[in-house]
Scaffold this active site. Structure first.
Site, short mmCIF file in Angstrom:
data_model
loop_
_atom_site.label_atom_id
_atom_site.label_comp_id
_atom_site.label_asym_id
_atom_site.label_seq_id
_atom_site.Cartn_x
_atom_site.Cartn_y
_atom_site.Cartn_z
N LYS A 161 -8.15 6.12 -19.49
CA LYS A 161 -8.45 6.62 -20.83
C LYS A 161 -7.20 6.51 -21.71
CE LYS A 161 -12.29 7.34 -18.67
NZ LYS A 161 -12.65 8.60 -18.02
N TYR B 92 -16.51 16.74 -15.62
CA TYR B 92 -16.81 15.30 -15.65
C TYR B 92 -17.80 14.99 -14.51
CZ TYR B 92 -16.14 10.29 -15.19
OH TYR B 92 -16.35 8.95 -15.08
N ARG C 32 0.85 -1.20 0.00
CA ARG C 32 0.00 0.00 0.00
C ARG C 32 0.88 1.24 0.00
NH1 ARG C 32 -1.28 1.93 4.59
NH2 ARG C 32 -2.00 0.01 5.55
C1 LIG Z 1 -13.12 9.04 -16.75
C2 LIG Z 1 -12.77 10.38 -16.24
C3 LIG Z 1 -12.57 10.61 -14.86
C4 LIG Z 1 -12.76 9.51 -13.83
O1 LIG Z 1 -11.84 8.51 -13.94
P1 LIG Z 1 -12.11 6.96 -13.52
O2 LIG Z 1 -10.86 6.30 -13.93
O3 LIG Z 1 -13.33 6.52 -14.27
O4 LIG Z 1 -12.35 6.96 -12.05
C5 LIG Z 1 -12.21 11.87 -14.45
N1 LIG Z 1 -12.07 12.89 -15.33
C6 LIG Z 1 -12.28 12.71 -16.65
C7 LIG Z 1 -12.11 13.87 -17.57
C8 LIG Z 1 -12.63 11.46 -17.15
O5 LIG Z 1 -12.85 11.31 -18.46
#
Ligand SMILES: *Cc1c(COP(=O)(O)O)cnc(C)c1O
Length: 410
Positions: free
Chosen positions: A214, A118, A66
């Site tokens: 992403k 978001y 951790r």
């Molecule tokens: C997807 C996303 C998040 C959140 O991320 P997770 O990995 O789904 O927790 C935050 N900001 C933006 C711009 C995103 O596209």
């Protein structure tokens, strides 16, 4: 600079990384020296919870996963380097990373944030941070004066997303950084651009946050997040939170993300090339498409700013279909190559109806204010051959043409 505690991200010491190396070299080399013990070329997946010590208080830089894990440390160093930062903290999701960045706040602090944030970040600020006595004001961050007007003496954090989702509006980060005063931290969610297209720290930001789910991982097979900073004091606070709260990614996920990020540059170039071609094609389909939103188009209201601020325009675009909600929903369900799915940044193309999917929980009148109407489709343009993507959408337009309203006669 603080003394790094066991396994916490310290400045990269890779012998194969030199000052002045380009983006792709850093992506492949930063934090990723061959293993000193075995010669393993690739950073191993250190699938261990605990590290055996030589004597009480004598360890090899790690004691418990951790707190720190070598696979995670390699990822933290790689991502920090790509953002032009010295420090990185990886988290189990983008949301955990955003909450981690908010660890610099305390009760009584005020936040100013982008109004079309978001959805998960909006929910975190409104429903979670409010319970800790932290208040958020939402402002149009494409309007510097609106941001200035929203600042209070207690404002500790200016939280900016650029480009925004799903209309890809661009905030001028240099101009927003000029609003900073001592104690006010500028944080940028750089998920849509990735460090390949935009490096907020070079433009004056203090913190950069990613959903590595992403573009950074890029293969739609990991949920993860990261916070990167060049500020040792901010990092110390965030690293403390990372260990104290423990929302850390496991070594398998760190390995996959580290691997994905090695090709970030080549992927982003192709995402952009495909998105630009698709956006231009969509703009030419006036019978089916009412409006296209992509920062790479000269028709985009922030095109010039995007050109100045970003190295590329990214791979997400959106458009309004003629035929309203019914056709938008039908179209999104009939494509072959665009999966009907939320998320973005993977090699496969995705399509969604933001009003009914990613932004479903946003109140109806707020959606109208933000321009997130039922006829709007968002596309994450993948790395398939763009000719195939264009013919897929063209066929979907033809299949749903009976739902289009006739063009108004001028
Ligand atoms: C997807 C996303 C998040 C959140 O991320 P997770 O990995 O789904 O927790 C935050 N900001 C933006 C711009 C995103 O596209």
């Amino acid at each position: 600079m603080p003394t790094p505690t066991a396994g916490h991200s310290a400045p990269d010491t890779s012998t194969r990384r030199r000052a002045g190396d380009g983006f792709a070299t850093r992506a492949i080399r930063a934090g990723q020296d061959p293993c000193a013990a075995t010669g393993s070329t690739i950073v191993p997946i250190y699938q261990t919870a605990t590290f055996t010590q030589d004597a009480v208080g004598v360890d090899h830089g790690f004691d418990y996963s951790r707190t720190g894990n070598p696979t995670r440390l390699a990822l933290e160093r790689q991502l920090a380097d790509l953002e032009g930062a010295r420090f990185g903290a990886a988290f189990a999701s983008g949301m955990a990373a955003i909450f981690g960045a908010c660890a610099i706040l305390r009760a009584g602090d005020h936040v100013v944030a982008t109004s079309d944030l978001y959805g998960g970040t909006y929910r975190l600020f409104v429903d979670e941070l409010s319970r800790f006595g932290i208040e958020t004001t939402f402002a149009d961050t494409t309007d510097v004066e609106a941001v200035r007007a929203a600042l209070r003496p207690t404002t500790k954090l200016l939280w900016v997303e650029t480009p925004t989702n799903p209309l890809l509006r661009i905030a001028d980060l240099r101009a927003l950084a000029a609003l900073k005063r001592p104690g006010l931290v500028l944080a940028v969610d750089n998920t849509f651009c990735s460090p390949y297209c935009q490096r907020p720290i070079e433009l004056g930001a203090d913190l950069v946050v990613h959903s590595t789910t992403k573009y950074i991982n890029g293969h739609s097979d990991v949920v993860g997040g990261a916070v990167l900073t060049d500020d040792a004091a901010l990092f110390e606070r965030i690293a403390f939170h990372q260990n104290a709260v423990g929302a850390v990614p496991g070594p398998q996920d760190c390995y996959l993300t580290l691997r994905g990020a090695k090709t970030l540059g080549v992927r982003m170039r192709q995402h952009e090339q495909n998105a630009q071609a698709l956006a231009e094609w969509l703009e030419a389909q006036a019978d089916d498409v009412a409006e296209v939103f992509y920062p790479g188009l000269a028709s985009h209201p922030d095109h010039e700013l995007a050109k100045r601020q970003q190295r590329g325009f990214g791979g997400v675009l959106s458009f309004r279909i003629r035929g309203g909600a019914e056709r938008a929903a039908a179209l999104a369900s009939t494509t072959r190559l665009f999966n009907l799915a939320v998320s973005l940044g993977g090699v496969e193309s995705l399509i969604c109806v933001p009003a009914l999917m990613t932004h479903k929980t946003v109140p109806a009148e707020r959606k109208v204010e933000l321009g997130i109407t039922d006829d709007l489709l968002r596309v994450s343009v993948g790395l398939e051959d763009v000719e195939d993507l264009i013919s897929d959408l063209g066929e979907a337009f033809a299949r749903t043409a009976s739902l289009a309203e006739p063009l108004a006669l001028a």
